[in-house]
Design a protein around this motif. Structure first.
Motif, PDB file in Angstrom:
ATOM      1  N   GLN A  67      -5.643  -2.904  -9.735  1.00  0.00           N
ATOM      2  CA  GLN A  67      -5.088  -1.745  -9.020  1.00  0.00           C
ATOM      3  C   GLN A  67      -4.681  -2.207  -7.623  1.00  0.00           C
ATOM      4  OE1 GLN A  67      -8.750   0.642 -10.167  1.00  0.00           O
ATOM      5  NE2 GLN A  67      -7.195   2.241  -9.994  1.00  0.00           N
ATOM      6  N   HIS A  68      -3.618  -2.977  -7.566  1.00  0.00           N
ATOM      7  CA  HIS A  68      -3.244  -3.636  -6.311  1.00  0.00           C
ATOM      8  C   HIS A  68      -2.889  -2.666  -5.211  1.00  0.00           C
ATOM      9  CE1 HIS A  68      -2.434  -7.141  -9.141  1.00  0.00           C
ATOM     10  NE2 HIS A  68      -3.502  -7.426  -8.440  1.00  0.00           N
TER      11      HIS A  68
ATOM     12  N   PHE B  99     -11.021  -2.871  -6.901  1.00  0.00           N
ATOM     13  CA  PHE B  99      -9.657  -2.468  -7.258  1.00  0.00           C
ATOM     14  C   PHE B  99      -8.837  -3.681  -7.645  1.00  0.00           C
ATOM     15  CE2 PHE B  99     -10.138   1.496  -4.484  1.00  0.00           C
ATOM     16  CZ  PHE B  99     -10.315   2.306  -5.586  1.00  0.00           C
ATOM     17  N   TYR B 100      -9.044  -4.776  -6.915  1.00  0.00           N
ATOM     18  CA  TYR B 100      -8.248  -5.980  -7.167  1.00  0.00           C
ATOM     19  C   TYR B 100      -8.546  -6.511  -8.563  1.00  0.00           C
ATOM     20  CZ  TYR B 100      -6.327 -10.639  -6.631  1.00  0.00           C
ATOM     21  OH  TYR B 100      -5.616 -11.787  -6.804  1.00  0.00           O
ATOM     22  N   GLU B 101      -9.853  -6.545  -8.890  1.00  0.00           N
ATOM     23  CA  GLU B 101     -10.242  -7.063 -10.204  1.00  0.00           C
ATOM     24  C   GLU B 101      -9.729  -6.145 -11.307  1.00  0.00           C
ATOM     25  OE1 GLU B 101     -14.402  -7.429  -9.565  1.00  0.00           O
ATOM     26  OE2 GLU B 101     -14.273  -9.557  -9.045  1.00  0.00           O
TER      27      GLU B 101
ATOM     28  N   VAL C 135     -12.338  -3.075  -2.217  1.00  0.00           N
ATOM     29  CA  VAL C 135     -11.105  -3.868  -2.285  1.00  0.00           C
ATOM     30  C   VAL C 135     -11.195  -4.792  -3.491  1.00  0.00           C
ATOM     31  CG1 VAL C 135      -9.613  -5.512  -1.094  1.00  0.00           C
ATOM     32  CG2 VAL C 135     -10.883  -3.801   0.219  1.00  0.00           C
ATOM     33  N   LEU C 136     -12.338  -5.488  -3.604  1.00  0.00           N
ATOM     34  CA  LEU C 136     -12.546  -6.438  -4.688  1.00  0.00           C
ATOM     35  C   LEU C 136     -12.479  -5.723  -6.038  1.00  0.00           C
ATOM     36  CD1 LEU C 136     -13.226  -9.463  -4.891  1.00  0.00           C
ATOM     37  CD2 LEU C 136     -15.621  -8.804  -5.100  1.00  0.00           C
TER      38      LEU C 136
ATOM     39  N   ALA D 112      -6.093  -1.298  -3.843  1.00  0.00           N
ATOM     40  CA  ALA D 112      -6.757  -2.363  -3.086  1.00  0.00           C
ATOM     41  C   ALA D 112      -6.113  -2.508  -1.709  1.00  0.00           C
ATOM     42  CB  ALA D 112      -6.689  -3.679  -3.851  1.00  0.00           C
ATOM     43  N   SER D 113      -4.793  -2.446  -1.677  1.00  0.00           N
ATOM     44  CA  SER D 113      -4.089  -2.571  -0.391  1.00  0.00           C
ATOM     45  C   SER D 113      -4.425  -1.410   0.533  1.00  0.00           C
ATOM     46  CB  SER D 113      -2.576  -2.591  -0.606  1.00  0.00           C
ATOM     47  OG  SER D 113      -2.243  -3.499  -1.609  1.00  0.00           O
TER      48      SER D 113
ATOM     49  N   SER E 182       0.821  -1.209   0.000  1.00  0.00           N
ATOM     50  CA  SER E 182       0.000   0.000   0.000  1.00  0.00           C
ATOM     51  C   SER E 182       0.859   1.264   0.000  1.00  0.00           C
ATOM     52  CB  SER E 182      -0.948  -0.001   1.211  1.00  0.00           C
ATOM     53  OG  SER E 182      -0.236   0.342   2.380  1.00  0.00           O
TER      54      SER E 182
ATOM     55  N   ALA F 151      -7.802  -2.039   1.974  1.00  0.00           N
ATOM     56  CA  ALA F 151      -7.725  -3.163   2.909  1.00  0.00           C
ATOM     57  C   ALA F 151      -7.107  -2.729   4.232  1.00  0.00           C
ATOM     58  CB  ALA F 151      -6.927  -4.301   2.282  1.00  0.00           C
TER      59      ALA F 151
END
Lengths: 289, 378
Positions: A254-255, A249-251, A246-247, A258-259, A37, A262
């Motif tokens: 955009q890690h 961004f993850y999909e 989170v989901l 997402a972090s 993050s 989270a």
């Protein structure tokens, strides 16, 4: 002198398997998450410079902030509803159901649905709440409404219905345990000291079960905050909570974003748990008795 | 303990004084749990300011009777009157009582001061008045130093005082005590018993004290009520019950009685002659009129049996000494009667007749020390 040697080195070895497990599946991933993050730069690699830019971006976006706020608000509402319902169920089971057989039957009736996965139980609300669902059919059959009400499914109402059913027993369980621990003589003593039933409840029973209420609320809080599945299925992608972000961004790969979400979600939960511990020291539960 | 001065009667002096009011009256109380009869027709009258002990073995119904008085149990039948007022169907919080529980039932989440204040808070007294009264009562029970402690950190004796203070602060008409010193160490009990007796006398509140311990009942009670199998076997002063046990149960339950069972042979004046397996004995009837040939029981107290038998002792038997026990000032000889039953004989220190185990001795007692029991023994 006690023969139980608290400081024996051997006892520490007993904690090693669990410690290794927790380190591997909880501590290290969370540390990684926090690290990611903070990654800056254009490339997604461990060589990235560390920065708080990702967080600044999140807080600069009004939509995200509103989402965070509405998530907390929704969770608070769920806590109130499950808290009240859960306490009523717990009180009924422990105080009003006298026969042990009935108590077991009713308790199982409440518990058995939990043998199904949370996701399935969440999805099970779709055919119930939908336009042609059981609820609308029943309302139209009785003439309460002529056209089906669409607001049941894919709405905050639907999400709340599903989550109340999912999490009420989490609020009730610890209260059942605490209510069982309240000695009947305490209520009788209060009655002989001129306390009518409502006062007995408010002055004696409720304070003694407060730790159970708080533990139940912590469980509901953590679960609702983290529950993206029910929101996604019953909310039908029209509604989102922080966990869905989170989901999302993850999909979208955009890690880093997402972090960030989270980590913020975890911080929210941590604050909630710490606040609960301020009300009741759950670590010292039962020490007074 | 000035904080607990006697109840001042708020009755105008001009009112005509009716019959003396009873603090408690039970009229034929009955209570069943399924097939089990817990209380079977208990009637009791308690005049003002009495110390009453309900005495009996466990399961005899004494606690259920107490709970019916408190309103914690609903009697199936019969009436409960407190201070002349019918309260049979009133809930506990509407009765002029307080109760002390066996394990004291202190509220674990409240401090000692809050526990003691609870009853006054329920009576909606002003805060300042409550604080003042609590301070007074804590001082009078010598527990002021504990005011801010939680019950979990108190010793048994301290909890007992807190429970008593909490019950007494509301100045009830009746204080109900369920084995109140059963949870205390033996060394404490005698002191606490004396304190409670003095407290009861000073306040004039009637105490209804449930116990299975006859020493408690006899040293405390103005009125002792002996219960067995859900019924009252006998009620009276400690002297009545010690000297004149009414039934075979009372005689065998109260320490120091030797119970005989036999058949009535004949009447002779105010006496009957009863044949037992240990011999024929003369027993005064005192108003009873046992039928010839009927089964009857009677008892004689261990201290009334003499080993220096003279013409004053027409009731005689020879018995074989098996053991000697010492109870402080008393030496108790255990004999085996001719019929194999145990015979207890108590001697006080001064009458130092030393009978050794193994000796056979002629024992005797006077006719007037023999007590005929009522009822046909089962």
């Amino acid at each position: 002198m006690s023969t139980i040697r608290v400081r024996s080195a051997a006892s520490y070895w007993l904690a090693v398997p669990a410690a290794v497990w927790m380190l591997g599946v909880v501590v290290v991933p969370i540390a990684l998450l926090a690290w990611v993050s903070l990654w800056g730069g254009r490339t997604f690699s461990p060589a990235s410079p560390l920065t708080v830019d990702n967080y600044t971006k999140f807080f600069a976006n009004k939509t995200y902030l509103q989402l965070a706020l509405s998530t907390v608000g929704h969770t608070a509402l769920l806590m109130v509803i499950t808290g009240v319902l859960g306490y009523c169920i717990a009180y009924f089971l422990t105080m009003k159901v006298k026969s042990p057989a009935w108590r077991l039957i009713l308790f199982l009736a409440f518990i058995v649905p939990f043998w199904t996965s949370t996701l399935i139980r969440g999805i099970a609300w779709v055919p119930f709440l939908g336009v042609n669902g059981v609820l609308n059919q029943a309302l139209m059959f009785t003439g309460a409404t002529r056209t089906p009400i669409e607001a049941f499914l894919y709405s905050v109402f639907g999400i709340s219905m599903a989550q109340v059913s999912l999490y009420t027993m989490m609020a009730a369980g610890p209260v059942i345990y605490m209510l069982n621990a309240v000695a009947p003589q305490l209520r009788e003593a209060a009655m002989t000291l001129k306390a009518p039933p409502l006062v007995v409840f408010w002055r004696i029973v409720f304070p003694l079960t407060l730790p159970g209420v708080v533990i139940g609320q912590v469980l509901v809080f953590l679960n609702v905050m983290a529950d993206f599945a029910t929101v996604a299925t019953v909310g039908g992608n029209k509604h989102a909570m922080l966990s869905n972000l989170v989901l999302l961004f993850y999909e979208g790969s955009q890690h880093r974003a997402a972090s960030v979400v989270a980590v913020l979600l975890m911080i929210c939960m941590l604050i909630g748990v710490v606040a609960a511990m301020k009300v009741v020291d759950i670590r010292r539960l039962g020490a007074d008795r | 303990m000035d904080a607990l001065a006697p109840r001042t009667a708020g009755v105008a002096p001009s009112l005509p004084v009716a019959k003396p009011q009873l603090d408690l009256e039970l009229r034929d109380i009955r209570k069943k749990y399924g097939d089990f009869t817990a209380v079977d027709g208990v009637s009791l009258k308690v005049p003002k300011g009495q110390f009453v002990c309900l005495l009996g073995p466990s399961g005899c119904g004494k606690t259920t009777t107490l709970r019916c008085i408190a309103g914690l149990e609903d009697p199936d039948d019969g009436g409960v009157l407190i201070g002349g007022k019918e309260v049979t169907r009133d809930p506990p919080w509407q009765r002029d009582i307080a109760m002390m529980f066996q394990d004291f039932a202190l509220f674990p989440h409240m401090t000692v001061a809050k526990n003691v204040a609870f009853g006054l808070e329920m009576l909606k007294q002003p805060k300042a008045r409550i604080a003042e009264r609590v301070a007074q009562v804590l001082a009078s029970f010598e527990i002021s130093a504990l005011a801010d402690r939680k019950p979990g950190s108190l010793s048994g004796g301290q909890r007992q005082r807190v429970a008593l203070a909490r019950a007494m602060i509301t100045e009830p008409r009746l204080l109900l005590l369920d084995e109140p010193i059963g949870a205390l160490d033996y060394s404490l009990r005698e002191t606490v018993m004396l304190e409670l007796k003095l407290l009861q006398q000073r306040t004039g509140i009637s105490f209804i004290w449930v116990t299975h311990d006859q020493n408690e009942a006899f040293s405390l009670g103005d009125l002792v009520v002996v219960m067995n199998h859900a019924r009252i076997e006998q009620q009276g002063t400690p002297e009545d019950i010690l000297q004149r046990p009414a039934t075979a149960f009372v005689a065998s339950f109260i320490q120091g009685n030797n119970v005989f069972r036999g058949t009535v042979l004949e009447r002779a004046g105010g006496n009957v002659r009863i044949e037992t397996a240990a011999g024929v004995f003369i027993v005064p009837c005192l108003g009873a009129s046992p039928e010839i040939g009927a089964t009857a029981t009677f008892s004689v107290r261990a201290e009334n049996i003499s080993d220096t038998v003279s013409e004053r002792h027409p009731n005689r038997l020879t018995a074989h000494c098996t053991a000697v026990e010492y109870f402080g000032a008393v030496r108790r000889h255990i004999f085996e009667r001719a019929d194999g039953e145990v015979l207890k004989v108590d001697h006080f220190g001064a009458q130092a007749a030393r009978i050794a185990p193994g000796q056979s001795v002629l024992l005797g007692w006077q006719v007037e020390d023999t007590v005929l029991h009522q009822g046909i023994p089962g």
